[in-house]
Each structure stands twice: as structure tokens, then as C-alpha cells.
Write a protein that holds these residues in place. Sequence first.
Motif, mmCIF file in Angstrom:
data_model
loop_
_atom_site.group_PDB
_atom_site.id
_atom_site.type_symbol
_atom_site.label_atom_id
_atom_site.label_comp_id
_atom_site.label_asym_id
_atom_site.label_seq_id
_atom_site.Cartn_x
_atom_site.Cartn_y
_atom_site.Cartn_z
ATOM 1 N N VAL A 91 -6.749 9.711 -6.192
ATOM 2 C CA VAL A 91 -6.289 8.855 -5.095
ATOM 3 C C VAL A 91 -4.766 8.809 -5.051
ATOM 4 O O VAL A 91 -4.154 8.908 -3.981
ATOM 5 N N ALA A 92 -4.149 8.650 -6.212
ATOM 6 C CA ALA A 92 -2.690 8.566 -6.264
ATOM 7 C C ALA A 92 -2.022 9.841 -5.753
ATOM 8 O O ALA A 92 -0.951 9.788 -5.140
ATOM 9 N N LEU A 93 -2.654 10.982 -5.977
ATOM 10 C CA LEU A 93 -2.087 12.250 -5.527
ATOM 11 C C LEU A 93 -2.419 12.546 -4.063
ATOM 12 O O LEU A 93 -1.619 13.172 -3.357
ATOM 13 N N ALA A 94 -3.605 12.109 -3.603
ATOM 14 C CA ALA A 94 -4.036 12.439 -2.244
ATOM 15 C C ALA A 94 -3.506 11.474 -1.194
ATOM 16 O O ALA A 94 -3.320 11.859 -0.034
ATOM 17 N N ALA A 95 -3.272 10.212 -1.581
ATOM 18 C CA ALA A 95 -2.820 9.218 -0.605
ATOM 19 C C ALA A 95 -1.536 9.626 0.118
ATOM 20 O O ALA A 95 -1.423 9.412 1.339
ATOM 21 N N PRO A 96 -0.549 10.219 -0.557
ATOM 22 C CA PRO A 96 0.652 10.641 0.173
ATOM 23 C C PRO A 96 0.365 11.652 1.286
ATOM 24 O O PRO A 96 1.105 11.724 2.266
ATOM 25 N N PHE A 97 -0.722 12.430 1.154
ATOM 26 C CA PHE A 97 -1.073 13.356 2.220
ATOM 27 C C PHE A 97 -1.429 12.614 3.501
ATOM 28 O O PHE A 97 -1.103 13.052 4.607
ATOM 29 N N LEU A 98 -2.121 11.470 3.355
ATOM 30 C CA LEU A 98 -2.465 10.685 4.538
ATOM 31 C C LEU A 98 -1.214 10.094 5.169
ATOM 32 O O LEU A 98 -1.097 10.023 6.398
ATOM 33 N N ILE A 99 -0.264 9.682 4.353
ATOM 34 C CA ILE A 99 1.006 9.179 4.888
ATOM 35 C C ILE A 99 1.757 10.303 5.594
ATOM 36 O O ILE A 99 2.383 10.096 6.645
ATOM 37 N N ALA A 100 1.682 11.514 5.046
ATOM 38 C CA ALA A 100 2.301 12.669 5.707
ATOM 39 C C ALA A 100 1.639 12.943 7.056
ATOM 40 O O ALA A 100 2.314 13.296 8.034
ATOM 41 N N CYS A 101 0.322 12.762 7.125
ATOM 42 C CA CYS A 101 -0.385 12.929 8.402
ATOM 43 C C CYS A 101 0.103 11.902 9.419
ATOM 44 O O CYS A 101 0.261 12.209 10.608
ATOM 45 N N TRP A 102 0.332 10.669 8.956
ATOM 46 C CA TRP A 102 0.874 9.639 9.841
ATOM 47 C C TRP A 102 2.246 10.061 10.373
ATOM 48 O O TRP A 102 2.547 9.909 11.552
ATOM 49 N N TYR A 103 3.062 10.623 9.503
ATOM 50 C CA TYR A 103 4.394 11.056 9.924
ATOM 51 C C TYR A 103 4.302 12.162 10.969
ATOM 52 O O TYR A 103 5.022 12.146 11.979
ATOM 53 N N LEU A 104 3.389 13.110 10.768
ATOM 54 C CA LEU A 104 3.225 14.192 11.732
ATOM 55 C C LEU A 104 2.748 13.658 13.080
ATOM 56 O O LEU A 104 3.233 14.068 14.143
ATOM 57 N N ALA A 131 -3.837 3.780 2.689
ATOM 58 C CA ALA A 131 -3.518 4.795 1.683
ATOM 59 C C ALA A 131 -2.461 4.282 0.711
ATOM 60 O O ALA A 131 -2.540 4.533 -0.499
ATOM 61 N N GLY A 132 -1.460 3.562 1.233
ATOM 62 C CA GLY A 132 -0.408 3.030 0.371
ATOM 63 C C GLY A 132 -0.948 2.016 -0.630
ATOM 64 O O GLY A 132 -0.608 2.057 -1.816
ATOM 65 N N VAL A 133 -1.804 1.110 -0.147
ATOM 66 C CA VAL A 133 -2.404 0.111 -1.035
ATOM 67 C C VAL A 133 -3.290 0.798 -2.071
ATOM 68 O O VAL A 133 -3.267 0.452 -3.261
ATOM 69 N N ALA A 134 -4.081 1.787 -1.613
ATOM 70 C CA ALA A 134 -4.956 2.514 -2.537
ATOM 71 C C ALA A 134 -4.138 3.226 -3.614
ATOM 72 O O ALA A 134 -4.528 3.251 -4.791
ATOM 73 N N ALA A 135 -3.021 3.803 -3.226
ATOM 74 C CA ALA A 135 -2.170 4.497 -4.193
ATOM 75 C C ALA A 135 -1.615 3.532 -5.230
ATOM 76 O O ALA A 135 -1.553 3.846 -6.429
ATOM 77 N N LEU A 136 -1.214 2.332 -4.786
ATOM 78 C CA LEU A 136 -0.689 1.331 -5.719
ATOM 79 C C LEU A 136 -1.770 0.866 -6.695
ATOM 80 O O LEU A 136 -1.527 0.727 -7.897
ATOM 81 N N LEU A 137 -2.980 0.630 -6.163
ATOM 82 C CA LEU A 137 -4.082 0.214 -7.027
ATOM 83 C C LEU A 137 -4.453 1.322 -8.012
ATOM 84 O O LEU A 137 -4.777 1.050 -9.174
ATOM 85 N N ALA A 138 -4.412 2.559 -7.542
ATOM 86 C CA ALA A 138 -4.716 3.692 -8.417
ATOM 87 C C ALA A 138 -3.685 3.800 -9.534
ATOM 88 O O ALA A 138 -4.032 4.054 -10.692
ATOM 89 N N ALA A 139 -2.420 3.601 -9.188
ATOM 90 C CA ALA A 139 -1.373 3.646 -10.208
ATOM 91 C C ALA A 139 -1.570 2.529 -11.233
ATOM 92 O O ALA A 139 -1.382 2.737 -12.447
ATOM 93 N N ALA A 140 -1.970 1.345 -10.764
ATOM 94 C CA ALA A 140 -2.226 0.232 -11.677
ATOM 95 C C ALA A 140 -3.406 0.551 -12.600
ATOM 96 O O ALA A 140 -3.383 0.230 -13.792
ATOM 97 N N THR A 167 -13.247 4.974 -2.510
ATOM 98 C CA THR A 167 -14.111 5.027 -1.327
ATOM 99 C C THR A 167 -13.360 4.594 -0.079
ATOM 100 O O THR A 167 -13.474 5.223 0.988
ATOM 101 N N ALA A 168 -12.587 3.514 -0.198
ATOM 102 C CA ALA A 168 -11.798 3.040 0.950
ATOM 103 C C ALA A 168 -10.781 4.090 1.385
ATOM 104 O O ALA A 168 -10.599 4.342 2.585
ATOM 105 N N ALA A 169 -10.123 4.719 0.405
ATOM 106 C CA ALA A 169 -9.163 5.767 0.741
ATOM 107 C C ALA A 169 -9.858 6.952 1.396
ATOM 108 O O ALA A 169 -9.341 7.549 2.355
ATOM 109 N N GLY A 170 -11.047 7.306 0.903
ATOM 110 C CA GLY A 170 -11.792 8.411 1.489
ATOM 111 C C GLY A 170 -12.200 8.130 2.919
ATOM 112 O O GLY A 170 -12.136 9.020 3.783
#
Length: 223
Positions: A91-104, A131-140, A167-170
Motif C-alpha cells: 500500500v505504501a508503495l502503490a498509493a503514490p501511483f494513485l496520487i500521480a493519476c490524480w496529477y495527470l 490513498a494518502g491516508v492509506a499510505a500513512l496508515l501503512a507506514a504506521a 482493501t480501501a486503497a484497492g
Amino acid sequence: MNAISRQADSIEDYVAALTAALQGPARAKARLIEEIRDGLADTVAAYTRDGMAHQRAVHQAVGEFGTPDELVPSCQRELTIAQARHTARTVALAAPFLIACWYLARTTGHDQPWQLPRMVQLLAVHLAGVAGVAALLAAAALAATGTLARRLPIPHQLPLAVAWTGTAAGVAMAVATLALATASVLATNWPLLASAGALAAASHAVVAASARACRQCARLPAT
């Protein structure tokens, strides 16, 4: 030779029963099983070198190690934590991809005369937030099962929490895939949105599979 074969068969039957009962990441499970196999074989070999009969040596070794049913809870707990770490890392590695999709989606929609890109932008903002919240929770979770685990006990419900975070991130990635695919049909710069959609789809596949495995592990009895 026959004695060696019987010893191998007894150990392999023990290991096979343990392998069938456990679930977890393939590498972690294989490493754990191999450690138990080697330890059991070494113990049996030590007893037989001292003159103990083979069957008695196996019985003695199993008594020290515990039967497969006795070992499963503690071994499963270890594998469940390993799966939770694997899912959190994914999740921590994949979540930034969703943020990149938002940027595109955001940059592509600036010069469009129709409304769908704007809708995609708004949707992507919310999905990127998930995705950002999921990444933070994954890091924790990675911290709680890594460095902090040396000082504090790992919460029993943490693997299940990681599973549902994944699951939420997916789900967010699946929705992003659908939105970007729809937008790419109407956008003039469709290759960019199509690429973003493909990236979101790939991220969804990886995260969803890991989260599903984590849910399965978290529901198994462990101590």
C-alpha cells in the motif's frame, strides 16, 4: 539406508501437515518451514547418534517441538504479521501511483471544453485523499511491526486493520481506473489518461491481492 528413508518420511509428514495448515507470504512461510524441518532433523539425528532408536528419537523430537496442531497458532501469528507487513509495504508503495493519476487527470483537464475532466479531477482529489491516508496508515503499521515491535507488543487486531486499509486503497484504485478509462474515451489527450488508468489498474491488482491474503491470514486462529 532404510532407516534414513524412514527418518525423512517421518519428518516430511510432520512438515507437510504444518505446511498445509499455515497461510502467509510464500517466502516467509518457506523460510519458517525450512527452519522447523532442519531443527527437527538435527534433533532426531542427535538422538540417534546417541544410540536412541529412530522411532523413539522422532517421538522425543516431536515432543520437544510440539505437534503440528500445537505449533500452528504461534507459527500462524508470525506469518500473519509477515503478511500484514507485506500488505502495508504494498500500500505504501502503490498509493503514490494513485496520487500521480490524480496529477495527470488534473493537468489534462485544464484545457478541455467539456465537464467530464472536471468531474474526474474532483473525484481524483477524493481518491488521492484516500490513498494518502492509506499510505500513512501503512507506514504506521510498518513501524509498529518493525522498529516499535522491539519495545511494544504488536496489537492483535493490527493485521486486520492493515487488511481493510489495503482493501480501501484497492477500491479507490479500482474507481480511479474506471473514471480515468471513461475520461480517456472523451479527452483529446486520451493516451495520457489511458496510461494513468492502466497504472491505477495495475496498482489495484497488486494491492487487492495482498489485502485479500491479509484478510484471510488475520481471520485464522493465532496466539
